[in-house]
Design a protein around this motif. Structure first.
Motif: not given
Length: 389
Positions: A91-97, A102-114
């Protein structure tokens, strides 16, 4: 991960490059206080082009992401924004996304280090599903704003959002309200998130030169990441790169309000999320600190927080109860910080931060209260051998 160099924003007059986790973009452009005001008014943009961008394509993308994420994503509508966490088995946090479809593609915005670790992990979890994960950081840059609609033609910042599939890629932070299926531990009265109108826009990376030219012609304002951090801290908004360590669970940061759906299907770490929320208490809790500014000392990430001992009286003194995670000089509140401290620390006890060889007095504003968790109304069973009167 794609390596992005030669950021045109750093060539602007007065630009001072940030260090550490925000290396590659400007910390400020000469006056962080004024930049905070412009950012809050929606008349300035923040260069976040050092952040990572992943795309997930394929017909199974939302069902697949939903199966591993804390947030419900299988019903995400085109243009709808979401935030999710990825947890480990305990249950410990590894990533925040930050998530946008957009109906065709899902976009994931993340910290550079992640990005490298997240990309590799997602690739390893595809199995036989019809999904493809790609690093798009070299193509698209992230620009932040607090304008009501930064991609609108009428907006003062007028960001030309990328739209590779016809829908502008604008992510609106859900932190302002408790999302469907979420839960808030902080008291609702006066929660500063109500004024948090943060958005992140993906623009074609070649558009950065155009944005810089508009700033130079005074057609748009600009703020550095120091201004953003000050406003984020004041909004009690957690950030993976600062507030999270190897032990953090979502409850400690009140992150159930925007990134966790308590009624969705199984995912890694769900047992801990449910158990702590329904039956237990998080071992630590997030607080905001008002700091004594008389010594002009601003704490650093990791500086220890001390609390005055209240008992036994014969052992008066101070003990370490937590650590500062973020600190900033706010244009109205003065020096403030977020810190994670032990759950049992009394709300009224005096606190102090040890930083730069100095002792800085601090008063806590409760974000996650000591009684957070144990939300289920579970009746107590009588102990064996005890008879009712």
């Amino acid at each position: 991960m794609s390596i992005v160099t030669d950021n045109p924003f750093l060539r602007l007059s007065g630009a001072v490059q940030a260090e550490g986790i925000d290396l590659g973009v400007a910390a400020h452009y000469g006056n962080p206080m004024i930049e905070q005001r412009h950012l809050l008014a929606g008349t300035a943009i923040v260069d976040l082009s050092h952040r990572g961008v992943l795309s997930v394509s394929g017909p199974d993308r939302l069902i697949w992401l939903n199966s591993v994420a804390t947030q419900r994503l299988d019903r995400l509508e085109p243009g709808e924004s979401a935030e999710t966490l990825l947890l480990d088995g305990t249950g410990r946090i590894e990533h925040d996304i930050r998530v946008l479809d957009d109906g065709t593609t899902t976009w994931l915005l993340v910290e550079a280090g992640e990005l490298p670790g997240l990309h590799a992990w997602l690739d390893s979890m595809r199995f036989m599903l019809r999904v493809e994960v790609a690093d798009r950081t070299a193509e698209f840059a992230t620009i932040g704003s607090m304008a009501a609609d930064p991609a609108a033609e009428s907006a003062s910042v007028r960001l030309a959002a990328a739209a590779p599939n016809g829908l502008p890629l604008v992510w609106h932070d859900p932190w302002a309200v408790v999302t469907r299926g979420g839960w808030q531990y902080a008291a609702p009265e006066g929660h500063p998130a109500a004024d948090w109108r943060w958005s992140e826009v993906l623009v074609p990376r070649e558009e950065l030169v155009v944005l810089v030219a508009r700033v130079e012609s005074a057609d748009s304002g600009v703020a550095g990441v120091l201004a953003l951090e000050a406003l984020r801290i004041a909004a009690w908004r957690p950030r993976r790169a600062t507030e999270v360590d190897q032990k953090t669970i979502p409850h400690e940061l009140d992150w159930l309000r925007s990134a966790v759906h308590l009624d969705k299907g199984c995912y890694r770490g769900q047992e801990t999320v449910a158990k702590v929320h329904n039956l237990g208490h998080p071992p630590r809790r997030l607080v905001m600190l008002h700091l004594d500014g008389s010594d002009t000392v601003l704490p650093l990430h990791g500086d220890e927080v001390f609390a005055e001992k209240t008992r036994p009286e014969a052992e008066a003194g101070w003990r370490v109860v937590g650590a500062v995670t973020s600190a900033a000089l706010h244009h109205e509140l003065g020096p403030i910080a977020l810190a994670v401290i032990k759950r049992a620390v009394p709300v009224s006890v005096p606190l102090e931060v040890h930083s730069h060889g100095e002792v800085v007095a601090a008063s806590q504003v409760v974000v996650v209260p000591p009684g957070a968790g144990a939300a289920a109304d579970v009746p107590r069973l009588p102990r064996l051998g005890v008879r009712g009167l």
